[in-house]
Write an enzyme that holds these catalytic residues in place. Structure first.
Site, PDB file in Angstrom:
ATOM      1  N   HIS A   1       2.379  -0.496   6.733  1.00  0.00           N
ATOM      2  CA  HIS A   1       0.999  -0.919   6.459  1.00  0.00           C
ATOM      3  C   HIS A   1       0.444  -1.636   7.688  1.00  0.00           C
ATOM      4  O   HIS A   1      -0.265  -2.632   7.553  1.00  0.00           O
ATOM      5  CB  HIS A   1       0.966  -1.889   5.266  1.00  0.00           C
ATOM      6  CG  HIS A   1       1.408  -1.287   3.971  1.00  0.00           C
ATOM      7  ND1 HIS A   1       1.838  -2.039   2.915  1.00  0.00           N
ATOM      8  CD2 HIS A   1       1.474   0.013   3.566  1.00  0.00           C
ATOM      9  CE1 HIS A   1       2.156  -1.246   1.899  1.00  0.00           C
ATOM     10  NE2 HIS A   1       1.953  -0.002   2.269  1.00  0.00           N
TER      11      HIS A   1
ATOM     12  N   GLU B   1       7.213   4.337  -4.058  1.00  0.00           N
ATOM     13  CA  GLU B   1       6.846   5.549  -3.308  1.00  0.00           C
ATOM     14  C   GLU B   1       8.004   6.536  -3.195  1.00  0.00           C
ATOM     15  O   GLU B   1       7.966   7.429  -2.349  1.00  0.00           O
ATOM     16  CB  GLU B   1       6.361   5.184  -1.902  1.00  0.00           C
ATOM     17  CG  GLU B   1       5.133   4.300  -1.836  1.00  0.00           C
ATOM     18  CD  GLU B   1       3.838   4.989  -2.267  1.00  0.00           C
ATOM     19  OE1 GLU B   1       3.891   6.075  -2.871  1.00  0.00           O
ATOM     20  OE2 GLU B   1       2.774   4.401  -2.013  1.00  0.00           O
TER      21      GLU B   1
ATOM     22  N   SER C   1      11.854   2.036  -4.505  1.00  0.00           N
ATOM     23  CA  SER C   1      10.460   1.873  -4.089  1.00  0.00           C
ATOM     24  C   SER C   1       9.539   2.729  -4.965  1.00  0.00           C
ATOM     25  O   SER C   1       9.897   3.860  -5.331  1.00  0.00           O
ATOM     26  CB  SER C   1      10.330   2.327  -2.626  1.00  0.00           C
ATOM     27  OG  SER C   1       8.995   2.643  -2.349  1.00  0.00           O
TER      28      SER C   1
ATOM     29  N   HIS D   1      -4.748   2.785   3.301  1.00  0.00           N
ATOM     30  CA  HIS D   1      -3.396   2.405   2.887  1.00  0.00           C
ATOM     31  C   HIS D   1      -2.472   2.122   4.081  1.00  0.00           C
ATOM     32  O   HIS D   1      -2.096   0.982   4.297  1.00  0.00           O
ATOM     33  CB  HIS D   1      -2.852   3.526   1.984  1.00  0.00           C
ATOM     34  CG  HIS D   1      -1.527   3.249   1.383  1.00  0.00           C
ATOM     35  ND1 HIS D   1      -1.034   3.949   0.321  1.00  0.00           N
ATOM     36  CD2 HIS D   1      -0.559   2.351   1.706  1.00  0.00           C
ATOM     37  CE1 HIS D   1       0.167   3.486   0.001  1.00  0.00           C
ATOM     38  NE2 HIS D   1       0.465   2.523   0.837  1.00  0.00           N
TER      39      HIS D   1
ATOM     40  N   SER E   1      12.375  -1.505  -4.870  1.00  0.00           N
ATOM     41  CA  SER E   1      10.995  -1.936  -5.099  1.00  0.00           C
ATOM     42  C   SER E   1      10.873  -3.458  -5.069  1.00  0.00           C
ATOM     43  O   SER E   1      11.656  -4.170  -5.719  1.00  0.00           O
ATOM     44  CB  SER E   1      10.543  -1.418  -6.470  1.00  0.00           C
ATOM     45  OG  SER E   1       9.198  -1.763  -6.687  1.00  0.00           O
ATOM     46  N   GLY E   2       9.901  -3.954  -4.282  1.00  0.00           N
ATOM     47  CA  GLY E   2       9.512  -5.361  -4.352  1.00  0.00           C
ATOM     48  C   GLY E   2      10.562  -6.384  -3.993  1.00  0.00           C
ATOM     49  O   GLY E   2      10.549  -7.488  -4.539  1.00  0.00           O
TER      50      GLY E   2
ATOM     51  N   GLY F   1       5.480  -1.461   2.205  1.00  0.00           N
ATOM     52  CA  GLY F   1       6.131  -0.387   2.966  1.00  0.00           C
ATOM     53  C   GLY F   1       7.463   0.006   2.340  1.00  0.00           C
ATOM     54  O   GLY F   1       7.921  -0.631   1.378  1.00  0.00           O
ATOM     55  N   ASN F   2       8.068   1.038   2.877  1.00  0.00           N
ATOM     56  CA  ASN F   2       9.380   1.486   2.385  1.00  0.00           C
ATOM     57  C   ASN F   2      10.025   2.418   3.393  1.00  0.00           C
ATOM     58  O   ASN F   2       9.346   2.955   4.274  1.00  0.00           O
ATOM     59  CB  ASN F   2       9.262   2.146   0.997  1.00  0.00           C
ATOM     60  CG  ASN F   2       7.921   2.807   0.795  1.00  0.00           C
ATOM     61  OD1 ASN F   2       7.668   3.867   1.365  1.00  0.00           O
ATOM     62  ND2 ASN F   2       7.043   2.172   0.027  1.00  0.00           N
TER      63      ASN F   2
END
Ligand SMILES: [Zn+2]
Length: 222
Positions: A100, A79, A77, A162, A48-49, A31-32
């Site tokens: 998610h 996205e 991210s 997703h 990100s991550g 998610g973000n």
């Protein structure tokens, strides 16, 4: 935009991330979240991550509407193009949350739109269904385009196989949309097990939507 105001937005994103992981709307580093203030020429987004519970305001990344990093040392991210595309076309928005969550992802994987079968869905969508955007790989420009196209001026969309995108004027509102979609998806799936849901007639949906628009809450700016 003053540094204090920008720091407050980054802090809100950090807090929203912790909320999202603790309430099970995402798992791990999935998610973000993005947010901005009116008049900003960029927005802030989760990196990100990175684990949500370890994030600090300085880990939040500033990105412009073409997807370029303009502030911060972290990678944004994957996205971020999707957030940029959504925010660029919707000046009414202050925040985008992507989750998610389990039931919404199940419905999205079956490619089933969620109809306005509950008053909570009607209140959130104005009586429209929650659509499913076609599948495209996570992080792709294609997914950004499909999400924007499917959203139109809606406040929520399911991403096939997703998850969910929820939009709002601020983070609280966008997060509430994601929570509503998850609850509605759960009720929708359970209802299907017992032969439902029976849909509310269109006219009644329209009447309920109008009632909410006119009477629900304290009005804007209060
Ligand atoms: Zn995702």
């Amino acid at each position: 935009m003053t540094t204090d105001k920008c720091l407050a937005v980054k802090q809100q994103i950090v807090e929203a991330g912790v909320h999202m992981i603790r309430t099970g709307l995402v798992y791990g580093t999935g998610g973000n979240i993005s947010a901005r203030l009116p008049g900003m020429d960029h927005f802030y987004i989760t990196p990100s991550g990175m684990a949500y519970e370890s994030l600090k305001p300085e880990d939040i990344v500033g990105v412009d509407y073409d997807g370029h990093v303009v502030e911060g040392a972290r990678r944004p991210s994957i996205e971020h193009m999707m957030h940029a595309a959504i925010l660029r076309g919707r000046p009414d928005l202050g925040a985008v949350v992507h989750t998610h969550s389990t039931y919404a992802t199940a419905v999205a994987s079956a490619r089933l739109p969620i109809p306005p079968f509950l008053e909570t869905v009607i209140a959130t969508t104005g009586g429209r269904e929650i659509k499913v955007a076609d599948f495209a790989p996570a992080g792709s420009r294609e997914l950004a385009e499909i999400a924007v196209r499917t959203l139109g001026d809606d406040s929520a969309v399911l991403l096939a196989n997703h998850g969910v995108i929820g939009l709002g004027r601020d983070l609280r509102e966008a997060m509430a949309v994601c929570e509503l979609v998850e609850k509605a998806a759960m009720a929708f799936l359970l209802s299907r097990i017992v032969g439902g849901p029976v849909l509310i007639p269109e006219q009644m949906v329209a009447r309920q939507a109008e009632f909410f628009r006119a009477h629900y809450g304290q009005g804007r700016g209060q």
